[in-house]
Design a protein around this motif. Sequence first.
Motif, short mmCIF file in Angstrom:
data_model
loop_
_atom_site.label_atom_id
_atom_site.label_comp_id
_atom_site.label_asym_id
_atom_site.label_seq_id
_atom_site.Cartn_x
_atom_site.Cartn_y
_atom_site.Cartn_z
N GLN A 104 -7.73 3.45 -5.07
CA GLN A 104 -6.78 3.46 -3.77
C GLN A 104 -7.48 2.19 -2.80
O GLN A 104 -6.41 1.56 -2.37
N SER A 105 -8.66 2.18 -2.77
CA SER A 105 -9.18 0.80 -2.23
C SER A 105 -8.56 -0.59 -2.81
O SER A 105 -8.31 -1.52 -2.01
N ARG A 108 -4.97 -0.94 -1.95
CA ARG A 108 -4.59 -1.15 -0.56
C ARG A 108 -5.16 -2.66 -0.58
O ARG A 108 -4.48 -3.56 0.17
N ARG A 111 -2.39 -5.01 -1.99
CA ARG A 111 -1.20 -5.08 -1.20
C ARG A 111 -1.36 -5.80 0.23
O ARG A 111 -0.64 -6.66 0.30
N ALA A 149 -0.95 -2.71 6.46
CA ALA A 149 -0.78 -2.10 4.81
C ALA A 149 0.55 -2.04 4.79
O ALA A 149 1.12 -1.99 3.49
#
Length: 161
Positions: A104-105, A108, A111, A149
């Motif tokens: 997930q990190s 993110r 992105r 984000a």
Amino acid sequence: MGVRFCVDGHFMIIEVEDTEEITQWRLMEKKKKMKDLKRKEIAAIWIQAWWRGTLVRRTLLHMALRAWIIQCWWRLTLLKLLERKRREALLVYAQRERAVIKLQSLVRMWRVHWRYRQVLNAIYVIQCHWQCHNCQTCALLRGHCVVTATHLQFHIEIINS
């Protein structure tokens, strides 16, 4: 039947008993001995039965204690095995969670980096176009960029000098 003799002033009595009476007396003695033997035999049988029962109960108690010890050991072994499985499951869960958080990190970060690159490209395009106009108008460009984000915001100000 009895016969009496007198010798030197002393009397001596001799009695002859009937053989039938002696036979009966011997039979009674024999029966009495048989009863005593029977009573002793019954007592011996009772003592032997009690002793055998004691031995059987002692053996059963030892077997029950051994079974109880084995059961306690087995329950302890099962608890240790269950605890080891729980610990392993917890470790696997923690590793999976760390991996998910790491992914997930990274997503993110990618992105944000991608949006940042979009902003930079947009700024380069605007700067290139503005430089052509800058010579003609002699104005300055000031920009402010906010990257989140979910979206991208930037403000551009044209300052005339």
